[in-house]
Enzyme design. Structure first.
Site, PDB file in Angstrom:
ATOM      1  N   HIS A 135      37.855  -4.724   8.020  1.00 33.30           N
ATOM      2  CA  HIS A 135      36.547  -5.177   8.525  1.00 33.30           C
ATOM      3  C   HIS A 135      36.483  -5.002  10.047  1.00 33.30           C
ATOM      4  O   HIS A 135      35.512  -4.454  10.575  1.00 33.30           O
ATOM      5  CB  HIS A 135      36.362  -6.653   8.134  1.00 33.30           C
ATOM      6  CG  HIS A 135      35.154  -7.316   8.736  1.00 33.30           C
ATOM      7  ND1 HIS A 135      34.129  -7.835   7.974  1.00 33.30           N
ATOM      8  CD2 HIS A 135      34.806  -7.556  10.034  1.00 33.30           C
ATOM      9  CE1 HIS A 135      33.204  -8.354   8.789  1.00 33.30           C
ATOM     10  NE2 HIS A 135      33.599  -8.203  10.038  1.00 33.30           N
ATOM     11  N   GLU A 136      37.542  -5.436  10.742  1.00 35.00           N
ATOM     12  CA  GLU A 136      37.561  -5.316  12.206  1.00 35.00           C
ATOM     13  C   GLU A 136      37.614  -3.859  12.638  1.00 35.00           C
ATOM     14  O   GLU A 136      36.973  -3.454  13.608  1.00 35.00           O
ATOM     15  CB  GLU A 136      38.746  -6.090  12.798  1.00 35.00           C
ATOM     16  CG  GLU A 136      38.729  -7.593  12.543  1.00 35.00           C
ATOM     17  CD  GLU A 136      37.401  -8.245  12.844  1.00 35.00           C
ATOM     18  OE1 GLU A 136      36.729  -7.840  13.809  1.00 35.00           O
ATOM     19  OE2 GLU A 136      37.019  -9.162  12.091  1.00 35.00           O
ATOM     20  N   GLY A 185      38.881 -12.898  12.615  1.00 38.14           N
ATOM     21  CA  GLY A 185      39.034 -11.619  13.293  1.00 38.14           C
ATOM     22  C   GLY A 185      37.895 -11.420  14.266  1.00 38.14           C
ATOM     23  O   GLY A 185      36.818 -12.005  14.104  1.00 38.14           O
ATOM     24  N   GLN A 196      32.288  -6.933  19.786  1.00 34.35           N
ATOM     25  CA  GLN A 196      31.506  -8.122  19.438  1.00 34.35           C
ATOM     26  C   GLN A 196      31.287  -9.049  20.633  1.00 34.35           C
ATOM     27  O   GLN A 196      30.428  -9.929  20.583  1.00 34.35           O
ATOM     28  CB  GLN A 196      32.182  -8.905  18.300  1.00 34.35           C
ATOM     29  CG  GLN A 196      32.158  -8.168  16.968  1.00 34.35           C
ATOM     30  CD  GLN A 196      32.806  -9.001  15.883  1.00 34.35           C
ATOM     31  OE1 GLN A 196      34.009  -8.935  15.679  1.00 34.35           O
ATOM     32  NE2 GLN A 196      32.024  -9.812  15.199  1.00 34.35           N
ATOM     33  N   CYS A 212      31.046 -12.496   9.040  1.00 38.66           N
ATOM     34  CA  CYS A 212      31.267 -11.874  10.344  1.00 38.66           C
ATOM     35  C   CYS A 212      30.649 -12.766  11.412  1.00 38.66           C
ATOM     36  O   CYS A 212      29.543 -13.269  11.228  1.00 38.66           O
ATOM     37  CB  CYS A 212      30.609 -10.496  10.358  1.00 38.66           C
ATOM     38  SG  CYS A 212      30.787  -9.614  11.920  1.00 38.66           S
ATOM     39  N   LEU A 213      31.355 -12.963  12.512  1.00 41.47           N
ATOM     40  CA  LEU A 213      30.820 -13.813  13.582  1.00 41.47           C
ATOM     41  C   LEU A 213      29.545 -13.217  14.184  1.00 41.47           C
ATOM     42  O   LEU A 213      28.758 -13.940  14.794  1.00 41.47           O
ATOM     43  CB  LEU A 213      31.876 -14.017  14.677  1.00 41.47           C
ATOM     44  CG  LEU A 213      33.061 -14.916  14.280  1.00 41.47           C
ATOM     45  CD1 LEU A 213      34.137 -14.909  15.361  1.00 41.47           C
ATOM     46  CD2 LEU A 213      32.602 -16.344  13.996  1.00 41.47           C
ATOM     47  N   HIS A 215      34.334  -2.238  12.882  1.00 37.93           N
ATOM     48  CA  HIS A 215      33.566  -2.573  14.089  1.00 37.93           C
ATOM     49  C   HIS A 215      33.786  -1.528  15.190  1.00 37.93           C
ATOM     50  O   HIS A 215      32.881  -1.236  15.970  1.00 37.93           O
ATOM     51  CB  HIS A 215      34.005  -3.940  14.645  1.00 37.93           C
ATOM     52  CG  HIS A 215      33.309  -5.112  14.018  1.00 37.93           C
ATOM     53  ND1 HIS A 215      31.955  -5.319  14.105  1.00 37.93           N
ATOM     54  CD2 HIS A 215      33.800  -6.160  13.311  1.00 37.93           C
ATOM     55  CE1 HIS A 215      31.638  -6.450  13.471  1.00 37.93           C
ATOM     56  NE2 HIS A 215      32.732  -6.976  12.976  1.00 37.93           N
TER      57      HIS A 215
HETATM   58 NI    NI Z   1      32.856  -8.765  11.890  1.00 34.52          NI
END
Ligand code: NI
Length: 165
Positions: free
Chosen positions: A135-136, A46, A51, A93-94, A139
């Site tokens: 989670h996304e 995701g 991000q 998470c990236l 953000h």
């Molecule tokens: Ni993330």
């Protein structure tokens, strides 16, 4: 194919609230394509626009396994309509590379959003896909999972070693 720079934990933009997408534009389509390239390149499941430094309410998800056909999903101006149940599991998470931690989230989510053609849709899912979507979604409101992680963040390499025995 174009990769965008992923903003990392500590970058002030990640803690800001994203603004709605007003309409689909060529620029926005390129952003979405680049986000998929960037997410697949980073082996993520995701990615939210913030991000890659774009403060818009938009995220993408693809939770399929490597041996499955990809299922790229785009969520624009999403709204969580309903959640229920509870699940606890490992999350990464990236924007927090190399780390994982346990997070408890609802097990089920029903979400309303617009797709890349700005058609509204409702999607419901449970388990890992629900975890990724929530989670996304966080953000978009400036939240990163370490805020709600249970216990310290662990190095992903250590965790993988444990799993391998
Ligand atoms: Ni993330």
């Amino acid at each position: 194919m174009a990769l965008r720079e992923i903003r990392l934990e500590g970058d002030p933009i990640l803690y800001k609230i994203s603004r709605p997408v007003a309409k689909m534009t060529d620029r926005m389509r390129v952003l979405i394509d680049d986000m998929f390239d960037t997410m697949y390149d980073g082996e993520g499941v995701g990615l939210a626009a913030v991000q890659v430094g774009i403060l818009r309410r938009l995220f993408i998800v693809d939770v399929t396994e490597e041996d499955e056909d990809p299922n790229p999903m785009v969520f624009i101006n999403p709204e969580v309509v309903e959640t229920s149940g509870e699940q606890t599991g490992s999350e990464g998470c990236l924007s927090v590379p190399g780390k994982v931690a346990n997070v408890t989230r609802p097990n089920f989510v029903r979400i309303k959003a617009f797709d890349r053609d700005m058609n509204e849709f409702v999607y419901e899912t449970e388990g890992i896909p629900a975890r990724v979507i929530l989670h996304e979604y966080d953000h978009l409101d400036g939240h990163l999972y370490p805020e709600i992680a249970e216990g310290p963040l662990m190095d992903i390499e250590d965790v993988e070693m444990e799993e391998d025995g």
